[in-house]
Design a protein around this motif. Structure first.
Motif, PDB file in Angstrom:
ATOM      1  N   LYS A 135     -34.109 -10.336  22.156  1.00 46.53           N
ATOM      2  CA  LYS A 135     -35.027 -11.352  22.672  1.00 46.53           C
ATOM      3  C   LYS A 135     -36.376 -11.229  21.956  1.00 46.53           C
ATOM      4  O   LYS A 135     -36.706 -10.173  21.415  1.00 46.53           O
ATOM      5  CB  LYS A 135     -35.235 -11.150  24.174  1.00 46.53           C
ATOM      6  CG  LYS A 135     -33.958 -11.178  24.996  1.00 46.53           C
ATOM      7  CD  LYS A 135     -34.254 -10.890  26.457  1.00 46.53           C
ATOM      8  CE  LYS A 135     -32.990 -10.921  27.303  1.00 46.53           C
ATOM      9  NZ  LYS A 135     -33.279 -10.635  28.731  1.00 46.53           N
ATOM     10  N   ARG A 192     -27.817  -4.536  27.198  1.00 40.20           N
ATOM     11  CA  ARG A 192     -27.955  -5.101  25.850  1.00 40.20           C
ATOM     12  C   ARG A 192     -28.057  -4.017  24.783  1.00 40.20           C
ATOM     13  O   ARG A 192     -27.579  -4.205  23.667  1.00 40.20           O
ATOM     14  CB  ARG A 192     -29.205  -5.987  25.771  1.00 40.20           C
ATOM     15  CG  ARG A 192     -29.197  -7.156  26.730  1.00 40.20           C
ATOM     16  CD  ARG A 192     -30.382  -8.087  26.476  1.00 40.20           C
ATOM     17  NE  ARG A 192     -31.672  -7.440  26.697  1.00 40.20           N
ATOM     18  CZ  ARG A 192     -32.606  -7.315  25.759  1.00 40.20           C
ATOM     19  NH1 ARG A 192     -32.395  -7.797  24.542  1.00 40.20           N
ATOM     20  NH2 ARG A 192     -33.755  -6.733  26.044  1.00 40.20           N
ATOM     21  N   SER A 245     -28.243  -9.079  16.522  1.00 38.07           N
ATOM     22  CA  SER A 245     -28.103  -7.638  16.790  1.00 38.07           C
ATOM     23  C   SER A 245     -28.712  -6.833  15.657  1.00 38.07           C
ATOM     24  O   SER A 245     -28.769  -7.288  14.509  1.00 38.07           O
ATOM     25  CB  SER A 245     -26.623  -7.259  16.934  1.00 38.07           C
ATOM     26  OG  SER A 245     -26.024  -7.914  18.029  1.00 38.07           O
ATOM     27  N   ASP A 281     -38.439  -8.281  22.686  1.00 42.39           N
ATOM     28  CA  ASP A 281     -38.044  -6.976  22.143  1.00 42.39           C
ATOM     29  C   ASP A 281     -38.834  -6.620  20.891  1.00 42.39           C
ATOM     30  O   ASP A 281     -38.708  -5.511  20.368  1.00 42.39           O
ATOM     31  CB  ASP A 281     -36.554  -6.957  21.812  1.00 42.39           C
ATOM     32  CG  ASP A 281     -35.681  -7.061  23.052  1.00 42.39           C
ATOM     33  OD1 ASP A 281     -34.651  -7.778  22.974  1.00 42.39           O
ATOM     34  OD2 ASP A 281     -36.011  -6.441  24.074  1.00 42.39           O
ATOM     35  N   ASN A 327     -28.243  -5.445  21.008  1.00 40.24           N
ATOM     36  CA  ASN A 327     -27.554  -6.729  21.010  1.00 40.24           C
ATOM     37  C   ASN A 327     -28.346  -7.755  21.815  1.00 40.24           C
ATOM     38  O   ASN A 327     -29.206  -7.397  22.619  1.00 40.24           O
ATOM     39  CB  ASN A 327     -26.156  -6.575  21.606  1.00 40.24           C
ATOM     40  CG  ASN A 327     -25.282  -5.616  20.825  1.00 40.24           C
ATOM     41  OD1 ASN A 327     -25.373  -5.528  19.601  1.00 40.24           O
ATOM     42  ND2 ASN A 327     -24.431  -4.889  21.528  1.00 40.24           N
ATOM     43  N   SER A 328     -28.031  -9.010  21.581  1.00 39.17           N
ATOM     44  CA  SER A 328     -28.678 -10.102  22.321  1.00 39.17           C
ATOM     45  C   SER A 328     -30.194  -9.947  22.333  1.00 39.17           C
ATOM     46  O   SER A 328     -30.847 -10.023  23.385  1.00 39.17           O
ATOM     47  CB  SER A 328     -28.150 -10.157  23.764  1.00 39.17           C
ATOM     48  OG  SER A 328     -26.752 -10.317  23.780  1.00 39.17           O
TER      49      SER A 328
END
Length: 127
Positions: free
Chosen positions: A87, A67, A17, A90, A84-85
């Protein structure tokens, strides 16, 4: 003229995060809609999230829905993007944007809707 300064980017592993912040020189009047956009290498700048002046209305890109979370505290002036979470996809430079509005409950999701932009902060997500 509104000045925007992003902070909080960095290098993280997938699943981690980060919280981005955007400090603005915007005053309480007029009202400002705030948004986050991102631009990956070789790609166009794309919408991520937006929040109304009141904070009661938000919108997210489908790719980050569930997310990411955008929030603001007008008393303290920052706008946040909780990610959050994370990838690998991103990974991008994240930009804060603002535009004035006459309505406290509206938001905008098009790049051309925004008048003021920050310099961006790099977010890199490794696998």
């Amino acid at each position: 003229q509104v000045q925007l300064v992003e902070a909080g980017g960095g290098l993280v592993q997938a699943g981690a995060s980060l919280r981005l912040s955007c400090a603005t020189s915007a005053r309480t009047s007029p009202m400002y809609v705030m948004g986050w956009f991102r631009q990956a290498p070789g790609k166009d700048r794309e919408f991520v999230a937006a929040i109304s002046w009141s904070g009661g209305a938000t919108r997210y890109a489908d790719s980050v829905k569930g997310r990411f979370s955008i929030s603001r505290d007008n008393a303290k002036n920052p706008v946040y993007l909780q990610m959050n979470s994370l990838k690998v996809e991103d990974t991008a430079v994240y930009y804060c944007a603002a535009r004035d509005t006459s309505y406290s409950g509206v938001y905008y999701s098009r790049r051309d809707d925004y008048r003021y932009w920050g310099q961006g902060t790099q977010v890199t997500v490794s696998s």
